[in-house]
Design a protein around this motif. Structure first.
Motif, mmCIF file in Angstrom:
data_model
loop_
_atom_site.group_PDB
_atom_site.id
_atom_site.type_symbol
_atom_site.label_atom_id
_atom_site.label_comp_id
_atom_site.label_asym_id
_atom_site.label_seq_id
_atom_site.Cartn_x
_atom_site.Cartn_y
_atom_site.Cartn_z
ATOM 1 N N ASN A 194 -5.194 5.807 -4.323
ATOM 2 C CA ASN A 194 -6.007 5.741 -3.096
ATOM 3 C C ASN A 194 -7.349 6.415 -3.323
ATOM 4 O OD1 ASN A 194 -4.378 4.469 -0.884
ATOM 5 N ND2 ASN A 194 -2.913 6.026 -1.524
ATOM 6 N N ARG A 237 0.814 -1.214 0.000
ATOM 7 C CA ARG A 237 0.000 0.000 0.000
ATOM 8 C C ARG A 237 0.855 1.275 0.000
ATOM 9 N NH1 ARG A 237 -5.104 1.335 2.058
ATOM 10 N NH2 ARG A 237 -5.531 3.490 1.532
ATOM 11 N N PHE A 238 1.998 1.261 0.719
ATOM 12 C CA PHE A 238 2.771 2.487 0.840
ATOM 13 C C PHE A 238 3.441 2.878 -0.483
ATOM 14 C CE2 PHE A 238 5.858 -0.821 1.847
ATOM 15 C CZ PHE A 238 6.990 -0.421 1.157
ATOM 16 N N SER A 266 -0.993 8.657 -4.567
ATOM 17 C CA SER A 266 -2.149 9.219 -3.858
ATOM 18 C C SER A 266 -3.417 9.155 -4.692
ATOM 19 C CB SER A 266 -1.867 10.672 -3.460
ATOM 20 O OG SER A 266 -1.600 11.454 -4.610
ATOM 21 N N TRP A 270 1.686 2.926 -3.285
ATOM 22 C CA TRP A 270 0.615 3.458 -4.142
ATOM 23 C C TRP A 270 0.749 4.969 -4.286
ATOM 24 C CZ3 TRP A 270 -4.724 0.951 -2.630
ATOM 25 C CH2 TRP A 270 -4.606 -0.439 -2.726
#
Length: 304
Positions: A27, A19-20, A24, A22
């Motif tokens: 998201n 996830r980190f 912005s 990705w």
């Protein structure tokens, strides 16, 4: 957004499992996606859940839904070619994508190939890639269209020679002999514009429409109206679709009654259309307005 083979996809981009990593905006897209899913009504038409894409037989295409179920075009039973007529904004390009997507999903490379001619700047087919595409050209590059037409003429001659070599009357006879020859679907958006601008296009498509049934060369055309399409071509097109806003004269020439636009139906929301095939009995149906061919699993499997 899709989940396939253990990965999430945003459009045609496969994103990281971490996830980190990705961006912005990814998201944000996920938030928007799941929020829209939560708010969506269960009763809404969802093409992605339609099993018909995988249940079609060879030489068939999914068109949409009727009040009683699905509407499937059979290019052997209903006629070898299909013409879609509708003014700008009526959904012609979207229906072409639905048809193309259903054929791609339900056949293999040994069963179907595709040739795309887009006379509206390439917007309809420009995102489709893969080995099953013989060519994909648009009016933005006229020189490519001339080459594509020559390839179609060569394909006609090649298949005629193949039938003569094996003493077969049609492509179906070859398949019965165990000789696999894929159906070639030639799909053209804004066909009347193509014919008006190219004499060679008129000659090649005249031959495709008259010989295609036996050679396994199926033609799917879309145009704003019948103006500019010779009658000699129309007589060889057994399947026709009229979208909203078609001129009354065109409706009559296509074989529809003038009342089709005002028929009452119990169909759900979507783009409404009328189809007629070799049986000469018209059927009213709908197809989804939000179908995106480039975002389907279909395209992922055949993309470069």
């Amino acid at each position: 957004i899709e989940f396939q083979d253990g990965y999430f996809w945003v459009g045609r981009k496969r994103i990281s499992k971490l996830r980190f990593l990705w961006r912005s905006e990814w998201n944000e897209k996920f938030f928007e996606y799941f929020e829209s899913q939560r708010a969506a009504s269960v009763a809404k038409l969802k093409l992605e859940s339609v099993k018909q894409f995988s249940e079609l037989q060879s030489d068939q295409a999914f068109l949409g839904f009727t009040g009683d179920g699905q509407l499937v075009s059979d290019f052997v039973r209903d006629g070898a070619h299909l013409l879609i007529i509708g003014p700008t904004g009526s959904g012609k390009s979207k229906l072409l994508q639905v048809i193309c997507g259903s054929i791609l999903a339900s056949t293999t490379a040994q069963q179907s190939m595709f040739a795309f001619i887009d006379y509206k700047g390439g917007a309809t087919f420009d995102r489709i890639r893969g080995d099953r595409i013989k060519f994909s050209v648009s009016d933005l590059r006229p020189e490519e269209i001339a080459v594509a037409l020559a390839q179609l003429a060569d394909e006609i001659a090649r298949r005629e020679q193949l039938l003569a070599k094996h003493g077969a009357a049609s492509i179906l006879d070859l398949r019965a002999m165990g000789i696999q020859v894929p159906t070639l679907y030639t799909i053209c958006d804004e066909f009347a514009s193509l014919v008006r601008s190219s004499k060679s296009a008129a000659v090649v498509f005249e031959e495709l429409l008259s010989k295609g049934r036996s050679l396994g060369l199926i033609v799917i055309l879309a145009s704003q109206s019948l103006a500019g399409i010779p009658r000699s071509m129309l007589v060889n097109i057994r399947q026709k679709i009229a979208l909203a806003g078609v001129d009354a004269v065109d409706l009559h020439l296509l074989g529809f009654s003038r009342s089709v636009e005002t028929e009452k139906t119990q169909l759900e929301s979507g783009i409404h259309a009328n189809w007629i095939g070799a049986s000469a009995q018209s059927v009213r149906f709908i197809f989804p307005a939000d179908f995106a061919l480039e975002k389907t699993l279909v395209n992922r499997h055949f993309s470069a």
